[in-house]
Design a protein around this motif. Sequence first.
Motif, PDB file in Angstrom:
ATOM      1  N   GLY A 163       0.692  -1.267   0.014  1.00  0.00           N
ATOM      2  CA  GLY A 163      -0.048  -0.086   0.071  1.00  0.00           C
ATOM      3  C   GLY A 163       0.823   1.387  -0.132  1.00  0.00           C
ATOM      4  N   LEU A 164       2.226   1.159  -0.141  1.00  0.00           N
ATOM      5  CA  LEU A 164       3.080   2.422   0.021  1.00  0.00           C
ATOM      6  C   LEU A 164       3.559   2.698  -1.490  1.00  0.00           C
ATOM      7  CD1 LEU A 164       5.346   1.668   3.090  1.00  0.00           C
ATOM      8  CD2 LEU A 164       2.920   2.899   2.904  1.00  0.00           C
ATOM      9  N   ALA A 165       3.561   4.126  -1.652  1.00  0.00           N
ATOM     10  CA  ALA A 165       4.246   4.569  -3.020  1.00  0.00           C
ATOM     11  C   ALA A 165       5.588   4.024  -3.189  1.00  0.00           C
ATOM     12  CB  ALA A 165       4.119   5.911  -3.031  1.00  0.00           C
ATOM     13  N   PRO A 166       6.008   3.896  -4.460  1.00  0.00           N
ATOM     14  CA  PRO A 166       7.214   3.448  -4.915  1.00  0.00           C
ATOM     15  C   PRO A 166       8.189   4.293  -4.169  1.00  0.00           C
ATOM     16  CG  PRO A 166       5.929   3.452  -6.699  1.00  0.00           C
ATOM     17  CD  PRO A 166       5.078   3.957  -5.805  1.00  0.00           C
ATOM     18  N   LYS A 167       8.325   5.375  -3.948  1.00  0.00           N
ATOM     19  CA  LYS A 167       9.341   6.528  -3.518  1.00  0.00           C
ATOM     20  C   LYS A 167       9.592   6.135  -2.066  1.00  0.00           C
ATOM     21  CE  LYS A 167      11.002  10.846  -2.508  1.00  0.00           C
ATOM     22  NZ  LYS A 167      11.365  10.534  -1.136  1.00  0.00           N
ATOM     23  N   ILE A 168       8.412   5.982  -1.293  1.00  0.00           N
ATOM     24  CA  ILE A 168       8.315   5.591   0.104  1.00  0.00           C
ATOM     25  C   ILE A 168       9.095   4.140   0.309  1.00  0.00           C
ATOM     26  CG2 ILE A 168       6.931   5.636   2.166  1.00  0.00           C
ATOM     27  CD1 ILE A 168       6.636   8.147   0.811  1.00  0.00           C
ATOM     28  N   ILE A 169       8.638   3.201  -0.531  1.00  0.00           N
ATOM     29  CA  ILE A 169       9.177   1.888  -0.363  1.00  0.00           C
ATOM     30  C   ILE A 169      10.711   1.905  -0.655  1.00  0.00           C
ATOM     31  CG2 ILE A 169       9.156  -0.217  -1.351  1.00  0.00           C
ATOM     32  CD1 ILE A 169       6.216   0.005  -2.371  1.00  0.00           C
ATOM     33  N   GLY A 170      11.084   2.791  -1.340  1.00  0.00           N
ATOM     34  CA  GLY A 170      12.652   2.895  -1.649  1.00  0.00           C
ATOM     35  C   GLY A 170      13.111   3.440  -0.385  1.00  0.00           C
ATOM     36  N   ASP A 171      12.615   4.512   0.062  1.00  0.00           N
ATOM     37  CA  ASP A 171      13.104   5.147   1.350  1.00  0.00           C
ATOM     38  C   ASP A 171      13.230   4.158   2.570  1.00  0.00           C
ATOM     39  OD1 ASP A 171      13.337   7.498  -0.002  1.00  0.00           O
ATOM     40  OD2 ASP A 171      11.354   8.367   0.964  1.00  0.00           O
ATOM     41  N   ILE A 172      12.235   3.354   2.546  1.00  0.00           N
ATOM     42  CA  ILE A 172      12.142   2.428   3.948  1.00  0.00           C
ATOM     43  C   ILE A 172      13.307   1.269   3.677  1.00  0.00           C
ATOM     44  CG2 ILE A 172      10.717   0.465   4.843  1.00  0.00           C
ATOM     45  CD1 ILE A 172       8.280   2.490   4.657  1.00  0.00           C
ATOM     46  N   TYR A 173      13.439   0.724   2.262  1.00  0.00           N
ATOM     47  CA  TYR A 173      14.433  -0.288   2.059  1.00  0.00           C
ATOM     48  C   TYR A 173      15.720   0.166   2.315  1.00  0.00           C
ATOM     49  CZ  TYR A 173      11.635  -4.350   1.128  1.00  0.00           C
ATOM     50  OH  TYR A 173      10.746  -5.587   1.392  1.00  0.00           O
ATOM     51  N   ARG A 174      15.986   1.515   2.015  1.00  0.00           N
ATOM     52  CA  ARG A 174      17.212   1.885   1.939  1.00  0.00           C
ATOM     53  C   ARG A 174      17.817   1.775   3.616  1.00  0.00           C
ATOM     54  NH1 ARG A 174      16.565   5.104  -2.125  1.00  0.00           N
ATOM     55  NH2 ARG A 174      15.272   6.309  -1.282  1.00  0.00           N
ATOM     56  N   CYS A 175      16.936   1.750   4.565  1.00  0.00           N
ATOM     57  CA  CYS A 175      17.426   1.823   5.994  1.00  0.00           C
ATOM     58  C   CYS A 175      17.870   0.290   6.231  1.00  0.00           C
ATOM     59  CB  CYS A 175      16.192   1.966   6.613  1.00  0.00           C
ATOM     60  SG  CYS A 175      15.657   3.969   6.419  1.00  0.00           S
ATOM     61  N   PHE A 176      17.461  -0.694   5.520  1.00  0.00           N
ATOM     62  CA  PHE A 176      18.011  -1.941   5.756  1.00  0.00           C
ATOM     63  C   PHE A 176      19.350  -2.133   5.872  1.00  0.00           C
ATOM     64  CE2 PHE A 176      13.273  -2.922   5.591  1.00  0.00           C
ATOM     65  CZ  PHE A 176      13.312  -3.795   6.679  1.00  0.00           C
ATOM     66  N   GLU A 177      20.096  -1.520   4.966  1.00  0.00           N
ATOM     67  CA  GLU A 177      21.475  -1.478   4.953  1.00  0.00           C
ATOM     68  C   GLU A 177      22.021  -1.263   6.389  1.00  0.00           C
ATOM     69  OE1 GLU A 177      24.021   0.857   2.139  1.00  0.00           O
ATOM     70  OE2 GLU A 177      22.520   0.132   0.855  1.00  0.00           O
ATOM     71  N   THR A 178      21.642  -0.185   6.998  1.00  0.00           N
ATOM     72  CA  THR A 178      21.971   0.063   8.359  1.00  0.00           C
ATOM     73  C   THR A 178      21.527  -0.941   9.481  1.00  0.00           C
ATOM     74  OG1 THR A 178      21.650   2.631   7.886  1.00  0.00           O
ATOM     75  CG2 THR A 178      21.957   1.907  10.037  1.00  0.00           C
ATOM     76  N   ILE A 179      20.372  -1.361   9.096  1.00  0.00           N
ATOM     77  CA  ILE A 179      19.669  -2.630   9.969  1.00  0.00           C
ATOM     78  C   ILE A 179      20.442  -3.617  10.040  1.00  0.00           C
ATOM     79  CG2 ILE A 179      17.864  -3.971  10.493  1.00  0.00           C
ATOM     80  CD1 ILE A 179      15.938  -1.680   9.516  1.00  0.00           C
ATOM     81  N   THR A 180      20.972  -4.107   8.955  1.00  0.00           N
ATOM     82  CA  THR A 180      21.694  -5.321   8.818  1.00  0.00           C
ATOM     83  C   THR A 180      23.124  -5.229   9.095  1.00  0.00           C
ATOM     84  OG1 THR A 180      21.907  -4.917   6.271  1.00  0.00           O
ATOM     85  CG2 THR A 180      20.361  -6.547   6.899  1.00  0.00           C
ATOM     86  N   ALA A 181      23.647  -4.090   9.008  1.00  0.00           N
ATOM     87  CA  ALA A 181      25.013  -3.547   9.300  1.00  0.00           C
ATOM     88  C   ALA A 181      25.163  -3.504  11.169  1.00  0.00           C
ATOM     89  CB  ALA A 181      25.443  -2.367   8.723  1.00  0.00           C
ATOM     90  N   SER A 182      23.904  -3.471  11.532  1.00  0.00           N
ATOM     91  CA  SER A 182      24.118  -3.345  13.028  1.00  0.00           C
ATOM     92  C   SER A 182      23.918  -4.820  13.758  1.00  0.00           C
ATOM     93  CB  SER A 182      22.759  -2.595  13.663  1.00  0.00           C
ATOM     94  OG  SER A 182      21.516  -3.405  13.399  1.00  0.00           O
ATOM     95  N   GLY A 183      23.862  -5.821  12.726  1.00  0.00           N
ATOM     96  CA  GLY A 183      24.079  -7.171  13.266  1.00  0.00           C
ATOM     97  C   GLY A 183      22.842  -8.068  13.093  1.00  0.00           C
TER      98      GLY A 183
END
Length: 233
Positions: A163-183
Motif C-alpha cells: 500500500g505504499l508509494a514506490p518512492k516511500i518503499i525505496g526510502d524504507i528499504y534503504r534503511c535495511f543497509e543500516t539495520i543489517t550492518a548493526s548485526g
Amino acid sequence: MSLLSVENLDVFYGDFRAVRGAHLELAAGQTIAIIGANGAGKSTLLNAIVGLSGRKSGSIRFDGRDIGREPTDRIARAGITMVPEGRRLFGSLTVEDNLLVGLAAERPGPWTLEAVYALFPRLGELSKMTAGSLSGGQQQMVSIGRALMTNPRVLLCDEISLGLAPKIIGDIYRCFETITASGVSVVLIEQNVVQACAAADYVYCMLEGHMSLEGRPEDLSQAQITAAYFGTG
Ligand code: ATP
C-alpha cells in the motif's frame, strides 16, 4: 551454521493445511525474502516461527535450540521480533510511546530511541504526534522502529511495502543497509518481487503452502520466478 532453520513445517487451520512441508535457512547477518501471491502461506509461516499459529508440526530451530513449542514471549525474548502486516500501532499514542513499547523485550543492544531517530529522522520530528495521524509510510517506519527497539537478532517483516508509494518503499528499504550492518538478520515477506530480489541475499518463492523455488536472486530468471509464483511452471 544457520541462525534460524525451519524444516518440513506443516501448519493447520482446523483441517486445512496452509503450510505444507515448508523450509528455510537464515544465516547470521543474512537477509532472505519469501515471495508469493495472496494466500500462499507466507504470513502463516512467519506466525508459526513466533509461536502465533495454531497446530503445527516439523522443526523450527533458533540458534541451535528447538523453539517449535515455545510460547511467543520466550521466542521474543530470545531475539525474534516481527514487524506485523498492517503495522498494528497504537493510533492514539504518540510516535515515541509506540517506539517505547519495544523496550518491553528488555534486550539491551544498539537500538535506542536515538538510534531509531537517526535511522528515520522524520520520526524524531514527529515524535509527539499521535501515530494514527501519520502517513502510511511514516507509520511503517514507526512499526519497524518499535521492532528495532527490542534489539532483535532476527527481524521478521511482513509485507512492509504493501500500500505504499514506490518512492516511500525505496526510502524504507534503504534503511535495511543500516539495520543489517548493526548485526540484525532479516526475513522479508513480500508480494513486491522486484523489491524483495533487490534487498535479499537469498529468495524463497511460496506457492500453496510450500517452497516452489529458491535461490540467490542473481541466479533466478524472471520466467522461473513467474512460474513459481503463479504455479504455471
Ligand atoms: P497474504 O499476502 O494475503 O497475507 P499469505 O501468503 O501470507 O497471503 P496466509 O495469510 O498465510 O497467506 O494464508 C495461507 C492460507 O491460509 C490461505 O488459503 C488463507 O485463506 C488461509 N488462512 C489464513 N488465515 C486463516 C485463518 N485464520 N483461518 C483459516 N484459514 C486461514
